[in-house]
Scaffold this motif. Structure first.
Motif: not given
Length: 206
Positions: A185-199
């Motif tokens: 429900x949020x972007x934490x997995x993408x953030x973990x890949x370093x692809x996108x910044x997440x608040x």
């Protein structure tokens, strides 16, 4: 789920041998499936199998060629987005076992499936119904993995759900949900890949 592709009129001894080989290779793997076992499953003599194909390796090559022809026919007749499902629905158990066995022939099968999946992604993206990945080549590999993985675990899945068909039917719903709605429900997995910044507080993509 079928493990062979034979029309109603294609019931020659050669066709029955190929169908039996697809089934035995799928169930037992290439090394464990013998020509004697394949012959018995086809209802013919081992000598007739040898007459038509010579060796088990040649029979395996004919099975792979049958898959390749099926793919080519579907690519000519169907939308690219439908081909991977058709291939896995017809030859899934065989492909799963052969891919797991490894070797040059398995590498060639994997490459072909990956190409089919990439064509499906390109078609779906162009049509607007599929969200393309930041890495569409890897996305194609993921589609192949998700399609093949349940077939590698059919025994375990059958024990879980009562039989293999019931297991695949139950998996269809969460897989469809995963494809359609995603999982997180949020972007934490993408953030973990370093692809996108997440608040860090809201866990929303910036």
């Amino acid at each position: 789920m079928r493990t062979a592709s034979i029309s109603d009129g294609d019931l020659t001894a050669r066709a029955r041998i190929i169908a039996a080989a697809l089934d035995r290779f799928a169930e037992r793997g290439y090394d464990a499936a013998s020509l004697r076992d394949i012959a018995a499953h086809a209802g013919v003599s081992t000598a007739l199998v040898t007459h038509h194909f010579g060796t088990k390796q040649a029979l395996r090559e004919e099975c792979d060629a049958r898959v390749a022809r099926f793919i080519a026919e579907k690519q000519d007749a169907a939308a690219a987005s439908d081909v991977l499902g058709e291939v896995l629905g017809t030859f899934g158990p065989y492909l799963a076992r052969m891919l797991a066995d490894g070797g040059a022939a398995s590498d060639a099968l994997f490459t072909r499936l990956r190409q089919v999946a990439r064509a499906s992604i390109d078609d779906g993206s162009a049509s607007g119904w599929l969200r393309s990945s930041r890495d569409p080549d890897a996305q194609a590999v993921v589609l192949v993995l998700l399609g093949v993985a349940p077939l590698l675990l059919l025994d375990r899945l059958a024990a879980w759900a009562g039989d293999a068909r019931a297991a695949l039917a139950r998996l269809a719903v969460p897989l469809a949900e995963l494809y359609t709605d995603g999982l997180m429900t949020d972007g934490r997995l993408l953030a973990a890949t370093g692809l996108i910044p997440v608040d860090p507080i809201t866990q929303e993509s910036r």
